[in-house]
Design an enzyme around this catalytic site. Structure first.
Site, short mmCIF file in Angstrom:
data_model
loop_
_atom_site.label_atom_id
_atom_site.label_comp_id
_atom_site.label_asym_id
_atom_site.label_seq_id
_atom_site.Cartn_x
_atom_site.Cartn_y
_atom_site.Cartn_z
CD GLU A 100 -3.14 -0.31 2.02
OE1 GLU A 100 -2.77 0.22 3.10
OE2 GLU A 100 -4.37 -0.67 1.85
CG HIS A 156 10.68 -28.69 1.81
ND1 HIS A 156 11.77 -29.65 1.54
CD2 HIS A 156 11.22 -28.22 2.92
CE1 HIS A 156 12.66 -29.62 2.61
NE2 HIS A 156 12.53 -28.79 3.24
CE LYS A 172 -12.09 1.31 3.12
NZ LYS A 172 -11.14 2.22 4.04
#
Ligand SMILES: O=P(O)(O)OC[C@H]1O[C@H](O)[C@H](O)[C@@H](O)[C@@H]1O
Length: 427
Positions: free
Chosen positions: A268, A289, A400
Site C-alpha cells: 500500500e 520445499h 471501496k
C-alpha cells in the site's frame, strides 16, 4: 535489528557496492526530509515518533478490569494486522481472534467457537467508516445480545476523532481509545491500534516501545549506519534494477503473520505511479520445499528477505540407530533450522539471486519492536527515494467506493465500472 546486505550485491541484477555508495547521498537527503517530517509531526512521518509519543497508560486503563478468555478484534488491514502480528509473535494469555474478513461461513464459525460471555471485543477502525469492520461488529453485537451478553460492558472502541464508530462509542458510553493523529493504519501497530490486544495478551508494552525506540535511535544519514535504511535503500536499489518481487521468508512460525503485516506495509505504501515491489509471503523452512525452486531458478526479478531470531528455545533430536539418519541424532531442531537458513541463503547466492538477511536477537517484545519499527522506517525511506506518496492508498479507496455504490451506500461513479465488466465465459 541487524541487516546484512552482502548477498544483495553482485548478483544477477548487478547491484554493486559503488551503486550503494552513490545512493548514500540521496539517503542522507531522504533522512533529513524524514527528520523534518517527524519534527513537524507531519501525516505519516508522525508514525516514526510513536516510540516517544505512544502512552501505554490509557491502553492499560482500557484493558484493566477485563479478564477474558477470548479477545475478538474486529478490524481490517492496518486495524488488524499489527495487533495480530504482535500477539502471534509474542504469544498471548488470552485466545486472540481477528475478524478481518467478511466471509460469512468463517465469521459464523468463529462466533460459534468462542464463549461470548467471556469475550472482550475491540472494534478498531481509524476512519470509523470501513464497511467490513462495521458490518462484522453489528453481527458480533447481535450475537452477544442473542446470547444474553451485554455487549456495551464488553466492547472497547479504537477509532479516530469522528465517524460512525466514535458516534457509537459516545452514544453508549463505551471505553474508547484514540487512534493517534498522523498515523496511517499500516504504520499504527505501535499505537493504541496494535497495543490494546498486546496488553490483554500480556505483552510487555514498555519493552516493545523500547525496542522501537532503539531502532529509531539508529536512524542516521547513511545507509551504512542504520539497519532500517540499509534495508530500505537496498530494496529500492534492487527494485530499480528489476526486483519486482520481495519474498519475505521468516524462519520462525511466530513471525508468519509478520510477513502478512509487511505485505500491507510494502504494497500500500510503495505500489504507486506504476512502481513498487510485490511482497510475497513465504515461511522457512516450510517453503524451501515449495516456493524456493522458483526463487532460485525462476525469473531473476526478485529478492528474498530472510528473517530470523539469533537465539530461540531449542528441542533436541533424539539419537537414532536408523542408518542414514544418525547425523541428525544428538543435534537439535534449532540447529537444523539454522543449517537450513544458511543453506538457503547460500543456494540463492550461488545462483546469483539477491537476498538480504534480517536478524533480531530474539522473538521477544524488544526484538519485535525493533523489527516493526525498522521495517516502517525502511518503507518510508524507500518511498522518499522512489518519490511516491508513501502514506496514501488511492487505489484501495477506488475499490471501496465501488463496493459502497453497489451496496446502495451513495452515488459513486466507480460503481459504474462494475457493470462494464468484460465477459468471456467458458462453461
Ligand atoms: O482503520 P480503517 O479506517 O477501518 O481502515 C482499515 C484499512 O482500510 C483501508 O482499505 C486502507 O487501505 C487500509 O490502509 C486500512 O488499514
Amino acid at each position: 535489528m541487524n541487516v546484512d546486505i552482502g548477498n544483495a550485491l553482485d548478483g544477477d541484477l548487478g547491484l554493486a557496492r559503488e551503486d550503494l555508495d552513490a545512493l548514500d547521498d540521496r539517503v542522507a537527503d531522504a533522512h533529513e526530509r524524514i527528520e523534518r517530517g517527524r519534527a513537524d509531526a507531519e501525516h505519516g512521518y508522525a508514525a516514526l515518533n510513536l516510540p516517544d509519543t505512544c502512552d501505554p497508560a490509557p491502553i492499560r486503563e482500557a484493558a484493566a478490569g477485563f479478564d477474558p478468555d477470548h479477545l475478538l478484534t474486529v478490524g481490517i488491514g492496518g486495524s488488524a494486522l499489527g495487533a495480530a502480528t504482535l500477539t502471534d509473535a509474542l504469544g498471548s494469555r488470552v485466545d486472540c481472534r481477528y475478524l478481518d474478513n467478511v466471509d460469512p461461513v468463517w465469521v459464523e464459525s468463529i462466533l460459534a467457537d468462542v464463549d461470548l460471555s467471556a469475550t472482550v471485543v475491540n472494534v478498531v477502525s481509524r476512519s470509523g467508516t470501513t464497511a467490513e469492520t462495521l458490518s462484522n461488529f453489528l453481527v458480533v453485537r447481535e450475537a452477544m445480545e442473542r446470547a444474553g451478553v451485554d455487549w456495551t460492558e464488553r466492547t472497547v472502541v479504537t477509532t479516530g476523532e469522528s465517524g460512525n464508530l466514535r458516534a457509537m462509542a459516545d452514544q453508549h458510553d463505551l471505553p474508547a481509545l484514540d487512534v493517534p493523529d498522523g498515523v496511517p493504519g499500516r504504520f499504527s501497530a505501535l499505537s493504541t491500534v496494535g497495543l490494546f490486544a498486546a496488553e490483554l495478551a500480556g505483552v510487555d508494552l514498555d519493552a516493545l516501545l523500547a525496542g522501537a525506540a532503539a531502532e529509531a535511535d539508529r536512524l542516521a544519514g547513511s545507509l551504512f549506519e542504520s539497519p532500517a535504511y540499509a534495508y530500505g535503500a537496498t530494496t529500492y536499489a534492487l527494485a530499480e534494477r528489476g526486483a519486482v518481487t520481495n519474498a519475505v521468508m521468516p524462519y520462525a512460525e511466530s513471525l508468519e503473520r509478520f510477513a502478512e503485516w509487511f505485505a500491507q506495509l510494502w504494497a500500500e505504501s510503495l505500489g504507486k505511479d506504476g512502481g513498487g515491489q510485490t511482497p510475497a509471503r513465504a515461511l522457512g523452512a516450510t517453503d524451501q520445499h515449495s516456493q524456493l525452486q522458483l526463487y532460485r531458478a525462476g525469473p531473476a526479478d526478485k529478492l528474498v528477505t530472510l528473517v530470523r531470531p539469533r537465539e530461540s528455545d531449542d528441542l533436541a533430536i533424539p539419537e537414532t540407530d536408523l542408518e542414514g539418519l544418525s547425523y541428525l541424532g544428538g543435534s537439535s531442531l534449532g540447529e537444523l533450522l539454522d543449517a537450513e537458513f544458511r543453506a538457503t541463503e547460500a543456494s540463492l547466492a550461488a545462483a546469483g539471486r539477491e537476498n538480504v538477511r534480517v536478524e533480531l536477537d530474539r522473538v521477544d517484545a524488544h526484538g519485535v519492536g525493533e523489527l516493526l519499527y525498522g521495517m516502517e522506517a525502511a518503507c518510508v525511506l524507500y518511498g522518499e527515494l522512489a518519490g511516491v506518496s508513501t502514506f496514501t492508498q488511492p487505489a484501495v479507496e477506488w475499490g471501496k467506493k465501488a463496493a459502497r455504490g453497489l451496496l446502495g451506500g451513495g452515488e459513486f461513479a466507480e460503481a459504474d465500472a462494475v457493470s462494464e465488466k468484460r465477459r468471456l465465459e467458458v462453461e
